[in-house]
Structure formats: structure tokens, C-alpha cells
Motif scaffolding. Sequence first.
Motif, PDB file in Angstrom:
ATOM      1  N   UNK A 208       0.817  -1.219   0.000  1.00  0.00           N
ATOM      2  CA  UNK A 208       0.000   0.000   0.000  1.00  0.00           C
ATOM      3  C   UNK A 208       0.852   1.273   0.000  1.00  0.00           C
ATOM      4  N   UNK A 209       1.822   1.321   0.900  1.00  0.00           N
ATOM      5  CA  UNK A 209       2.679   2.504   0.965  1.00  0.00           C
ATOM      6  C   UNK A 209       3.511   2.675  -0.299  1.00  0.00           C
ATOM      7  N   UNK A 210       3.982   1.537  -0.854  1.00  0.00           N
ATOM      8  CA  UNK A 210       4.781   1.593  -2.088  1.00  0.00           C
ATOM      9  C   UNK A 210       3.950   2.192  -3.223  1.00  0.00           C
ATOM     10  N   UNK A 211       2.667   1.799  -3.280  1.00  0.00           N
ATOM     11  CA  UNK A 211       1.797   2.315  -4.339  1.00  0.00           C
ATOM     12  C   UNK A 211       1.498   3.788  -4.125  1.00  0.00           C
ATOM     13  N   UNK A 212       1.191   4.148  -2.871  1.00  0.00           N
ATOM     14  CA  UNK A 212       0.850   5.548  -2.584  1.00  0.00           C
ATOM     15  C   UNK A 212       1.998   6.464  -2.978  1.00  0.00           C
ATOM     16  N   UNK A 213       3.225   6.038  -2.679  1.00  0.00           N
ATOM     17  CA  UNK A 213       4.368   6.900  -2.975  1.00  0.00           C
ATOM     18  C   UNK A 213       5.023   6.558  -4.306  1.00  0.00           C
ATOM     19  N   UNK A 214       4.379   5.683  -5.071  1.00  0.00           N
ATOM     20  CA  UNK A 214       4.872   5.284  -6.396  1.00  0.00           C
ATOM     21  C   UNK A 214       6.351   4.934  -6.350  1.00  0.00           C
ATOM     22  N   UNK A 215       6.694   4.073  -5.434  1.00  0.00           N
ATOM     23  CA  UNK A 215       8.080   3.637  -5.322  1.00  0.00           C
ATOM     24  C   UNK A 215       8.419   2.808  -6.556  1.00  0.00           C
ATOM     25  N   UNK A 216       9.479   3.186  -7.280  1.00  0.00           N
ATOM     26  CA  UNK A 216       9.807   2.438  -8.497  1.00  0.00           C
ATOM     27  C   UNK A 216      10.362   1.058  -8.152  1.00  0.00           C
ATOM     28  N   UNK A 217      10.264   0.155  -9.116  1.00  0.00           N
ATOM     29  CA  UNK A 217      10.805  -1.187  -8.914  1.00  0.00           C
ATOM     30  C   UNK A 217       9.705  -2.224  -8.952  1.00  0.00           C
TER      31      UNK A 217
END
Lengths: 304, 321
Positions: B112-121
Motif C-alpha cells: 500500500x505505501x509503495x503504491x501511494x508513494x509510487x516507489x519504483x521497482x
Amino acid sequence: MSGVVRAEVSRRALARARRRVAWGDALGRLRRDRLALAGLAVLVLVALMALFAPWLVDDAGLDAVDSLDNPTWARPGGDFLLGTDHLGRSVAAQFVYGARVSLFVGLAATVLTVAIGTIVGIFAGFSGRWVDATLMRLTDWFLVIPFLPLAIVLASVLGRGIWNIVFVISVTSWPATARLVRAQVLTVKERLYVDRARALGASRAHVVRRHVLPNVTPLILASATLAVPISILTETTLAFLGLGDPTQPSWGKTLEEAFQAGAIGRNAWWYYLPAGLGIVTVVLAFTVFGRALEEILDPRLRER
Amino acid sequence: MSEHDAPIVSLRDVHVRFGRGASVRAVDGVDLEVRRGEVLALVGESGCGKTTLIRSIIGLEPVASGSIEVDGHAVTRDARSLRRLRRRVQMIFQDPTGALDPRHTIHEAVAEGLRIHRVPGDEAALVADALARAGLRPPERYVRRFPHELSGGQRQRVLIAAAMALDPAVLLADEPVASLDASIRGEVLALMRSFVDDHGVSIVAVTHDLGLAWNIADRVAVMYLGRIVEVGPTEEVLAAPQHPYTRALLSVVPETRRLEQQILHGETPDPSRIPAGCRFHPRCPVVASGEAARLGIEARCRGEDPTLTERAPGHTAACHL
Ligand SMILES: Nc1ncnc2c1ncn2[C@@H]1O[C@H](COP(=O)(O)OP(=O)(O)O)[C@@H](O)[C@H]1O
Ligand SMILES: [Mg+2]
């Protein structure tokens, strides 16, 4: 550049794969629930019957003028599978075409009811005090509208038609859905996982889409599957009171006409029984299937 | 002061109020700094405002007055700066069961957090890595499960994984082990400690248990009725407590029985009626025993709100004593 695109694609593919697995799980669980499966089978059967009505029966059997040469009050069997009514019309044709109207009214009224109720409920639950209070006042007004007088007034103003029935049912039943949805939104909003999502940086839209809606949907679906039988029964009631569409055969209208023609006194069970059983069966099937659906959609209710 | 020594979080005279007319002063003038790469334990009785204080650091509770800075940026209500803040700062909650959406799989909870902050990878790889780092191995065994299929300790690890997946500078932990079995508390605390040692994250660990502070904290801040009353290095605060309230807290910890046990008397503190003078004076053993009167400070205890003063290098306390 291409690396980014590929990552994006694989991510979407992954999400799709996960969704497929989730749906597969849901279907697997459904397959194990006999009662729900029976309910679903009945619904599919009735839906198919409604859909292919013109191929199943001759719609000439619906028309009193076309049926002038037919025997009246004919018992089932022979030329007429389910017999004929007091005007010589085919009961089987009325039954098959009646399923169309009853299902259509039930589904259309439910879709409208749930759509209005959900939108109002989510807005009220998620907006500030002002909007919430205004919307709740509005639902209060609609809640106290007496159903039958409104139906009678609308029938006399707009004429008696299928859409008017759909309209009457929706207008009087959306407030209940709206209140249900709002209450659920208010409790979900206070959950710790919403706080966590906000702490993760989630926007309000994200919270609604990823947490509030998924946690409200089962309730909406459950209330929808219960709204369908209620709508069908309401249509029956209205048709029975002579407020239905005079040009369309529905199960309710069949019951009304059978009653008016004295089918009960004549013991002409083949006239009213199919429509009556049809209503009871469809209502039961929807209820059973709705219960199972609710269970399948809530991971906490599953046993592992 | 060099860039490196600047505190990662600094709070200046922070007030948070609740209730009608903001009458509940849950946080009432907190000054506190969190250093880079340290574990700061925030201890105090239940209801003294610990949760409210750390929620205000991540912008979940609006500050009535005072200021909070994280890494030099002020915490404001502005949506864009809040989003940036909420990547640098992560929080784990007291109740891991309530903090996980029951409809989301473990994968979704961590992603969820990765998606919210659009973490690449590659999302799946990032999630697996985060789970493994939080001690959930092999991660494939967990990603498709739902929270209710995990134990309390595993759920807390999932939350830690989700928080650490964003590589935060600060981790706020609200009683991270309070809801867990005693047998697994140590493991979870060791896991948190390892993030400090290996990744240089700073942790603020809220607890009402001084024993826990003793185990993982570099520094301890003692909170009483919305205010920090003593701060210092863990050994110093625990070995040479300067505030009578800290002493009272310590006297009931089994490991520190050498202090004479003191049960605090007086009514339990109420943040809507904070006493004048020193907020601790109605329950203070020093005042009650007449020692304050003997030392001639009793009038100040009853009439003057003490501020934090330095007792030893890096060790401050708010007491007239
Ligand atoms: N949302 C809130 N509304 C009203 N009062 C609150 C709220 N949150 C906390 N409080 C009050 O603020 C005080 C501090 O609470 P809290 O920060 O949870 O303390 P702790 O975490 O130290 O136990 C308590 O008196 C509590 O009742
Ligand atoms: Mg708390």
C-alpha cells in the motif's frame, strides 16, 4: 524507459493474476455451498426463461383477442401445458412473459435504489457535518413518504407503466440503503486501518477506494440481494392492487386477474399457482444466494 | 551544529487539545528532540498523552500551538507536505489487528505505501524483501494470506515490514509489543533495534513499561500529564532519576527493586484539569512527605510550573528540587 514500461506491465499482470486467484477462490467456495448453488441455479434458469420467452411460448397466448377461439378455464395438459384462464389465454405464456416483467422490475428498482442510496450514504458519511446533516434530513423526508399513496398518486399522474413502478419502489426505498451505507462508512472511517492508510500518506480518494468501498460493498450487495425480492414483492402488490402496467403481464398481474376472475372459487389452481410459486421461488433463491455471497465476500467469515 | 547532529525530529512547545472548547489538554507544552539513529523511549502512565504526541508528529492530530519539525521541514496541514512527511516518517500501531484492513492480503498491506508513494521497482520483489527483513520467511508463504490467518506477532511484523518498506528516517512505534505474548516481545524489539543499527532509522517507542525502555532505548523521555518531565540517556535516567515521578515509576519495576517502592497517591491525573504550579505536586512524594517544605520549595511546587533544566550533560528534568 522500456524497463519502466515493462515493470508497469508486469505489475498490472501481477495484479490481474492476483485478482484471478481471488475470484477462483470465491468460485471454489461457492461450489462447496450447496444451498447457494441451488439458489443460483434457480436464478439462472428463471433469467434464461425470461430472456428466451419468445422462443419458449407463443405471445399470441397473452392476447385476449387472439385467444377468442381457445377454451376458457382449460385444465393443464393437452394443447395448453398450464391450462388457460377465464379469457382462454395461455397460463404458460403469461408465466414465462411474467417472469420478464417481475425480474426486470426487481432488478431495475434495486439498481436504482442501491445506486442512489450508496452515493448519498457515502457522501453523507464522508463529508463534514453540514452536508451530512442536510442529506440525512433529506432521507428523513423520503422515509416518511407513505408508499401506497405515492404509488397511487404517481399511477394516476404518470399513468400505469413499468418505469413508474420502478420509480415508486426506488424513491421510497433508497433512504434505507443510504442510512445503512452511511452508518457503515462512519464505522469504517474510525477504524485503525484507515488511520494507518492516512499515516502512509493516502489521500481521501485512496481511503475511500481501497478501504471504505471494499468494506461497505458486501453490505451493499447483501442489501441489494434482499432489495430484489422486496422489489419483486412490491411490484406484485402494486399489480395486485391494479396499479401495475396494464399492457405487460407480470406475476403480480396474473395473481390479480386470477383473483378478480374468481379462480380461487372455481378451484382453478393452475391459473394462480405458477405465478405464486414463481414469486416465492425467486424471492427465496435471491435471499439464499445473497447470504452466501455475503459470506464469500467477507474473508473473516470464511473458515480455513 | 553540523547537518548530521541536527535532530531528525524537534518539537517546540507543542499543544494538542481535544473536547468541547479544547478543554482536554492531552499534550500540553512538549519540548523534545529525537536524534538521528537513536531509539527514544517515551514512557508514562496510560492517558498521559503518549499516543497523541506521536500521532501529532505524523500529522494525524492537529497541533493547537507550538511547532514540529521533521528533518528541517515543518509539519503542516498542507496535503503535499503531509505526503512527503508521511514517507519520511512511518508509524506502527498498538493494535496490529485493527491496523490491518481485514480485506487486504498481506501483499496488499505491505504494497500500500509503495503504491501511494509510487516507489519504483518490482512491487512483488519489494514486498518480499520487506517481509523477509521483518523476519517473515519465506515471504511467499505470507503474501497471499489474510491478516486473520496470522498470529499477533506476525501481524505486527507485517506492519513493521510495511513501514520499513518505505525506508523511513523515523519510525514511530506506539506500544509495539504491548498486545503481544511475552514470549515474542523480545524478538520484535530486537527486530526494531536491528533497523536502527543496520539502517540508521530513528525510533520513538512509546511504552508504559520502563523495562522495555531499558532493553532497547538509547534515551528515555518521561511524560506526565501532557508534558515531558525528564529526558536523558537510558542508563542515567534509570540509574539516577531526577524527577520524583520517574523515581516512583522505577520503584515498581522488578529489575530496579533496590529503590524503595513508592505507590503514588492522589487522584489519577485528568488532562482536562491540570493542576496549577508543578502538575505533579498533588501526587508528589516529596511534597507529601514534607521534604519540599523543609527545603523551602513547597510554595514554588504549588505555584510555579517548572521547566526542564539540565542535571547532567544531556539529562534534563522539570522539577524545583
Ligand atoms: N480523539 C480523542 N478525543 C478526545 N480525547 C482524546 C482523544 N484521544 C485521546 N484523548 C484523551 O487524551 C488523553 C491522552 O490520551 P493518549 O494520548 O491516548 O494517552 P496514552 O497514549 O499516553 O495512553 C487521554 O485523557 C485521552 O482520553
Ligand atoms: Mg496510548
